[in-house]
Design a protein around this motif. Structure first.
Motif, short mmCIF file in Angstrom:
data_model
loop_
_atom_site.label_atom_id
_atom_site.label_comp_id
_atom_site.label_asym_id
_atom_site.label_seq_id
_atom_site.Cartn_x
_atom_site.Cartn_y
_atom_site.Cartn_z
N LEU A 115 34.39 1.60 5.44
CA LEU A 115 33.87 2.31 4.25
C LEU A 115 35.22 3.66 4.08
O LEU A 115 34.90 4.60 3.11
CB LEU A 115 32.51 3.31 4.33
N VAL A 116 35.99 3.61 4.91
CA VAL A 116 37.05 4.82 4.96
C VAL A 116 38.49 4.10 4.74
O VAL A 116 38.75 3.52 5.59
CB VAL A 116 37.00 5.54 6.26
N VAL A 117 39.21 4.79 3.87
CA VAL A 117 40.41 4.39 3.71
C VAL A 117 41.40 5.89 3.46
O VAL A 117 40.90 6.92 3.07
CB VAL A 117 40.82 3.78 2.22
N GLN A 118 42.40 5.92 4.59
CA GLN A 118 43.06 7.18 4.59
C GLN A 118 44.60 7.22 4.48
O GLN A 118 45.15 6.00 4.60
CB GLN A 118 42.84 7.60 6.43
N ARG A 119 45.21 8.27 3.69
CA ARG A 119 46.39 8.20 3.42
C ARG A 119 47.32 9.29 3.86
O ARG A 119 46.65 10.48 3.72
CB ARG A 119 46.53 8.14 1.94
N ALA A 120 48.44 9.25 4.20
CA ALA A 120 49.25 10.44 5.03
C ALA A 120 50.35 10.59 3.66
O ALA A 120 51.07 9.65 3.14
CB ALA A 120 50.05 10.06 5.91
N ILE A 121 50.42 11.73 3.76
CA ILE A 121 51.37 12.35 2.52
C ILE A 121 52.59 13.04 3.11
O ILE A 121 52.11 14.07 4.03
CB ILE A 121 50.73 13.31 1.55
N ARG A 122 53.90 12.85 3.00
CA ARG A 122 55.07 13.40 3.52
C ARG A 122 55.09 15.01 2.97
O ARG A 122 56.02 15.04 2.13
CB ARG A 122 56.18 12.52 3.67
N ALA A 123 54.57 15.92 3.46
CA ALA A 123 54.68 17.15 3.03
C ALA A 123 54.14 18.18 4.07
O ALA A 123 53.23 17.86 4.96
CB ALA A 123 54.06 17.49 1.55
N ALA A 146 44.38 -0.07 -0.29
CA ALA A 146 45.23 0.17 1.06
C ALA A 146 45.25 1.53 1.50
O ALA A 146 44.89 2.32 0.94
CB ALA A 146 46.58 -0.36 0.70
N GLY A 147 45.52 1.60 2.69
CA GLY A 147 45.63 3.03 3.54
C GLY A 147 46.67 2.90 4.69
O GLY A 147 47.07 1.97 4.85
N TYR A 182 56.85 6.68 8.34
CA TYR A 182 55.44 6.86 8.30
C TYR A 182 55.13 7.68 7.19
O TYR A 182 55.46 9.14 7.08
CB TYR A 182 54.67 7.58 9.59
N GLY A 183 54.00 7.33 6.46
CA GLY A 183 53.69 8.25 5.23
C GLY A 183 54.25 7.99 3.90
O GLY A 183 54.02 8.40 2.77
#
Length: 456
Positions: A381-389, A418-419, A433-434
């Motif tokens: 139930l969980v999708v996580q996304r990293a943002i390069r900031a 996708a995550g 990464y990210g």
């Protein structure tokens, strides 16, 4: 003979078992303030005022939206519905407002207001009944407004949650507090690790004190003007910057590396991030609030279980001051308190965004949530996304809008988007990464802190 720390842990664990039994017997339904619920609720609570200036409607598809504003159960609100409403509602949860006494709702950020309305969604936002770090107020006020929307407009087919920072905390808890009520959640830069955020702030200050040989906890009134400058000089932190983050002092490098490990582990941009946030993390430990956890959340923090790494050249694990939580009941209670737990039992799809270099609400919040969710068998139930900031909640409209669109497709069509993997240290430490979900146009334009990271 057991060490003093071991004896403390045993007492805490014993108290925790007793608390769990007591809570189980009493039931887990949150208590409501009877006076609040029995009044007409058209005025703010004593001590608060409301600022809710008229919000101009937008023109969408050639027709103006309908904006409604008012006060419901002591919280100010905004509701906006497009002429071509698709029957779905998005509840926007705002972030931390400090200990101010002015309540104010806000429109969805990152151009989401326009995006939602153009897609046919209505949105609503509450000021909550109280400011401060009061998650209980946010959870209850958001649900109250969602119920009120059904009376003001109509009962929505689906109800989503979206929000930032403390609003992400409210989303995480709301999905567990009201199973089946919400259909999806979009927490951004959210406090999904609940009390572990407070532990991180405590860790930073106690580790710095141990490394500098300056003991100053509980923090005295002159902490920022006396103890902190001495700590910074002793650790060589005064001359570094995001573009020149090299630390020449061994103990200063140890604090940086401990902070990196406690905030999510080695990852792109970590040194620059430390240089940005090093001073702020001293200031966050000082509050002028009252005695409640919402006013002084640090009383829930502990480092009794923390193992600091690296542990040289100074043996921090042996020398650091160990602190037990002052308010053990609030720390362990599963009920909806002012600063509650998030168990990791989401009841609807979640897409979360987090900045890699954020140290106000560090990336480790995503890792804590991922572990808790996996423990309860709900990772699907969980999708996580990293943002390069590196700043807090530093997202572009493209990043937030893409996440929103993917969440909606997941809820409506059942296709899980996708995550990023967040709990594998080797994956997180990779130079790229990210990159997958970071807006490359923002890097090209030099927006915010994007150029502190390498090009993807």
């Amino acid at each position: 003979m057991p060490s003093s720390t071991t004896r403390i842990l045993r007492r805490l664990l014993g108290a925790g078992v007793a608390l769990a039994v007591a809570v189980g017997l009493a039931g887990s339904a949150p208590a409501s303030a009877a006076g609040d619920r029995h009044s007409d609720g058209t005025q703010p609570l004593p001590g608060y005022t409301i600022s809710n200036p008229p919000l101009a409607p937008l023109v969408v598809g050639g027709a103006s939206t309908t904006v409604r504003q008012g006060v419901h159960r002591h919280a100010a609100y905004i509701v906006e519905v497009p002429a071509n409403w698709n029957g779905d509602l998005v509840m926007w949860a705002h972030g931390y407002r400090g200990q101010t006494t002015v309540l104010s709702p806000e429109a969805p950020a990152f151009d989401l207001r326009q995006r939602l309305l153009e897609q046919g969604y209505a949105w609503a936002a509450s000021s909550y009944t109280r400011n401060g770090f009061d998650i209980r107020s946010g959870v209850l006020s958001t649900k109250d407004l969602a119920d009120h929307f059904a009376r003001l407009v109509d009962r929505p087919h689906r109800t989503y949650l979206a929000g930032v920072s403390m609003g992400g905390y409210i989303i995480g808890r709301s999905l567990e507090q009201y199973p089946g009520y919400y259909d999806g959640g979009l927490p951004m830069c959210g406090v999904l690790g609940d009390h572990e955020l407070l532990d991180f702030f405590l860790d930073y200050n106690l580790a710095a004190q141990a490394l500098a040989g300056v003991r100053a906890y509980p923090t005295p009134p002159d902490y920022l003007t006396n103890a902190v400058p001495r700590i910074q000089v002793a650790l060589g932190l005064t001359g570094i910057s995001p573009t020149n983050p090299a630390i020449v002092n061994d103990r200063g490098r140890q604090l940086r590396d401990i902070t990196v490990n406690r905030s999510g582990g080695p990852r792109p941009g970590a040194d620059a991030s430390f240089a940005i946030w090093k001073d702020f993390l001293f200031g966050i430990s000082v509050t002028n609030g009252g005695d409640s956890p919402a006013e002084r959340p640090g009383q829930l923090a502990t480092n009794l279980f923390t193992r600091y790494s690296p542990n040289s050249p100074v043996d921090v694990n042996a020398t650091v001051q160990r602190v037990a939580p002052e308010n053990l009941w609030q720390r362990l209670s599963p009920t909806l308190t002012e600063v509650p737990r998030i168990a990791g039992r989401p009841t609807a799809p979640v897409v979360s965004l987090h900045n890699l270099g954020d140290l106000f609400v560090p990336f480790s919040m995503e890792q804590a949530y991922a572990r808790d969710v996996a423990k309860h068998g709900r990772s699907r139930l969980v999708v996580q996304r990293a943002i390069r900031a590196a700043q807090h909640c530093e997202f572009t409209p493209t990043e937030a809008g893409t996440a929103w669109d993917d969440l909606v497709s997941w809820v409506r069509q059942g296709k899980r988007p996708a995550g990023d993997t967040v709990t594998d240290p080797a994956v997180v430490a990779a130079p790229d990464y990210g990159c997958r979900f970071t807006d490359r146009a923002a890097y090209a334009a030099g927006v915010g802190t994007r150029r502190l990271y390498g090009a993807c």
